[in-house]
Design an enzyme around this catalytic site. Structure first.
Site, PDB file in Angstrom:
ATOM      1  N   LYS A  47     -28.305  32.490  61.025  1.00 46.72           N
ATOM      2  CA  LYS A  47     -27.999  33.599  61.936  1.00 46.72           C
ATOM      3  C   LYS A  47     -27.270  34.652  61.113  1.00 46.72           C
ATOM      4  O   LYS A  47     -26.094  34.487  60.766  1.00 46.72           O
ATOM      5  CB  LYS A  47     -27.144  33.114  63.110  1.00 46.72           C
ATOM      6  CG  LYS A  47     -26.935  34.192  64.148  1.00 46.72           C
ATOM      7  CD  LYS A  47     -26.296  33.608  65.407  1.00 46.72           C
ATOM      8  CE  LYS A  47     -26.219  34.631  66.529  1.00 46.72           C
ATOM      9  NZ  LYS A  47     -25.474  35.833  66.208  1.00 46.72           N
ATOM     10  N   CYS A  71       0.940  58.698  49.996  1.00 45.40           N
ATOM     11  CA  CYS A  71       1.788  59.401  49.038  1.00 45.40           C
ATOM     12  C   CYS A  71       1.050  60.685  48.669  1.00 45.40           C
ATOM     13  O   CYS A  71      -0.104  60.637  48.235  1.00 45.40           O
ATOM     14  CB  CYS A  71       1.975  58.531  47.791  1.00 45.40           C
ATOM     15  SG  CYS A  71       2.674  59.475  46.424  1.00 45.40           S
TER      16      CYS A  71
HETATM   17  S1  IVH Z   1     -33.765  35.490  67.210  1.00 45.37           S
HETATM   18  C1  IVH Z   1     -35.016  35.649  71.476  1.00 45.37           C
HETATM   19  N1  IVH Z   1     -33.081  34.935  64.720  1.00 45.37           N
HETATM   20  O1  IVH Z   1     -28.431  37.193  66.772  1.00 45.37           O
HETATM   21  C2  IVH Z   1     -34.479  35.436  70.117  1.00 45.37           C
HETATM   22  N2  IVH Z   1     -31.646  36.361  65.979  1.00 45.37           N
HETATM   23  O2  IVH Z   1     -27.208  36.428  69.413  1.00 45.37           O
HETATM   24  C3  IVH Z   1     -33.584  36.510  69.715  1.00 45.37           C
HETATM   25  N3  IVH Z   1     -29.714  37.198  64.766  1.00 45.37           N
HETATM   26  O3  IVH Z   1     -29.553  39.884  68.732  1.00 45.37           O
HETATM   27  C4  IVH Z   1     -33.035  36.567  68.386  1.00 45.37           C
HETATM   28  N4  IVH Z   1     -30.142  36.195  62.844  1.00 45.37           N
HETATM   29  O4  IVH Z   1     -29.244  40.254  66.231  1.00 45.37           O
HETATM   30  C5  IVH Z   1     -32.750  35.592  65.854  1.00 45.37           C
HETATM   31  N5  IVH Z   1     -32.606  34.396  62.506  1.00 45.37           N
HETATM   32  C6  IVH Z   1     -32.293  35.051  63.624  1.00 45.37           C
HETATM   33  C7  IVH Z   1     -31.132  35.860  63.710  1.00 45.37           C
HETATM   34  C8  IVH Z   1     -30.849  36.500  64.924  1.00 45.37           C
HETATM   35  C9  IVH Z   1     -29.313  37.013  63.487  1.00 45.37           C
HETATM   36  C10 IVH Z   1     -28.982  37.998  65.778  1.00 45.37           C
HETATM   37  C11 IVH Z   1     -29.817  39.018  66.498  1.00 45.37           C
HETATM   38  C12 IVH Z   1     -29.668  38.721  67.953  1.00 45.37           C
HETATM   39  C13 IVH Z   1     -28.421  37.907  67.988  1.00 45.37           C
HETATM   40  C14 IVH Z   1     -28.460  36.965  69.156  1.00 45.37           C
END
Ligand code: IVH
Length: 432
Positions: A116, A429
């Protein structure tokens, strides 16, 4: 040279440059030296200068548009961008799996586990291979048009038609996370301090600030990057039955996909992946705050469906921010190149996310007052993405009565000139 020959030469240089750019930015495996690239690029620019009618928006020279947007227009997303439910403890991950198995009436589900990425969600729209729209997530239904800024990111293809023998969907929407690589972030903050501007708290804030610049040439200076994490393909011939295969296909047509993806046979394999990355994440050049777990099969995803806000087939397993407790031995004032006086806590060294931490930023005098931070205090420090740890709170119950309030200096500790408070949170400063 005849017009057709010029066009031919132009197209072939353009193809070569697109290929070189893809290998350099996305694959991180350059096909040529920087010098050789420059020779070809200069020749290409000369052709464009002599024949401006050849220039199209997908030219490698057109990443930075010259018109600053006066404001960002609103864009309605064709398909909503959902957010995710969180699993904050292991049990919530097992409950998620249990519910899915019950709903599908099967013994084990195949999951795609991904990092993530801690950045900003964006959506990119391609029509016949050409990037035509780029937007922020916004509220999931309506986002902001930041195409001009997104075009400055080298790993976002402007045109997908440069890879040979690849069929490109007539319509494609990809979603991904724009992030600030940690190394570039450190450099950016050094620059900010040199320019007497406040440092960004973490790479995520820096990425958000950079993407929302009204002048794309400013965005271009910030070394942003992207990982694509999903795609919606609309094409009668190109179809995939699962998420993992879609990602592999997106990779094959030029997108940057994070390589740390795992197909897991069951939830126990997902849990192993989560445990591995909980500690390993410190070695990455980007921030991540958890693992996204997705049911791999589209058929199963369709059966499971959505609630009004989140998909029932995916969950975000969140890592708790790394925290430690230690003592403030002293507070010193660091003087930036342009005179900003920044308070820094000198800590009893403590291990945090695998490295020894001896300092934490206190940002400014307001922060010290707000959190009532004193020399000698036991404090909880945290590193949740930020490179420099911060003081989350004081453990007031541990006070002995000997703690000393920090008196902000009235003069610069380096040259002893009287410091000035501009009325904002920074004290400076003024001595050049
Ligand atoms: S999938 C329906 N995959 O996390 C699935 N999201 O809390 C939606 N994000 O808004 C997202 N890495 O900005 C997905 N490998 C990943 C991700 C990811 C970061 C973020 C994304 C999303 C948020 C959700």
């Amino acid at each position: 040279m005849a017009k057709v020959d010029i066009e031919k030469e132009y197209q072939s240089l353009k193809n070569v440059l697109q290929k070189y750019g893809y290998h350099y930015y996305v694959l991180d495996a350059p096909l040529t030296s920087d010098e050789d690239y420059d020779v070809i690029y200069r020749k290409f620019l000369q052709l464009e200068k002599d024949h401006p009618e050849l220039i199209t928006p997908d030219s490698p020279s057109q990443r930075i548009g010259d018109k600053p947007a006066s404001q960002f227009a609103q864009i309605s997303h064709k398909y909503p961008l959902y957010s995710l439910d969180n699993a904050l403890i292991d049990q919530q991950l097992y409950d998620f799996d249990q519910k899915i198995k019950e709903n599908l009436d099967i013994e084990a589900v195949e999951y795609c586990a991904e990092l993530k990425i801690d950045g900003l969600a964006v959506s990119l729209l391609y029509e016949n291979g050409l990037l035509i729209q780029g937007a922020t997530r916004g509220d999931g239904k309506v986002g902001e048009d930041i195409l001009l800024n997104l075009r400055t990111i080298g790993t976002i293809p402007l045109n997908l038609n440069f890879i040979e023998n690849k069929e490109i969907p007539s319509s494609l929407e990809v979603r991904g996370e724009v992030y600030f690589p940690k190394k570039s972030f450190e450099k950016l903050n050094e620059e900010q301090i040199k320019l007497n501007k406040p440092a960004f708290a973490n790479p995520r804030n820096a990425a958000a600030g950079s993407l929302r610049q009204l002048d794309p040439s400013l965005t271009a200076k910030r070394k942003l990057d992207i990982f694509i994490y999903s795609g919606i393909i609309e094409d009668s011939k190109i179809k995939f039955s699962n998420h993992f295969d879609t990602l592999q296909y997106l990779k094959s047509i030029g997108f940057k996909i994070n390589k740390n993806i795992k197909l897991c046979k069951n939830i126990n394999e997902v849990k192993e992946f989560c445990d591995y990355w909980r500690t390993e994440r410190v070695n990455l050049d980007h921030d991540m705050d958890g693992i996204v777990v997705k049911v791999n099969s589209y058929e199963y995803q369709n059966i499971l469906g959505f609630t009004s806000k989140v998909p029932k087939w995916a969950i975000a397993y969140k890592f708790p921010p790394d925290q430690a407790i230690t003592k403030i031995e002293n507070i010193i004032i660091q003087v930036g190149r342009l005179g900003t006086l920044t308070p820094v806590a000198i800590l009893t060294p403590v291990n945090l996310s695998g490295s020894t931490v001896g300092r934490a930023t206190l940002h400014n005098h307001e922060e010290i007052k707000r959190k009532d931070i004193r020399i000698g205090d036991s404090v909880i420090i945290e590193k949740s993405g930020e490179i420099i740890p911060k003081v989350v709170s004081v453990v007031k119950e541990m006070r002995q009565g000997y703690e000393i309030e920090f008196i902000y200096p009235t003069h610069c500790p380096v040259c002893h000139t009287e410091a000035i408070n501009d009325g904002d949170t920074l004290i400076r400063c003024p001595n050049k």
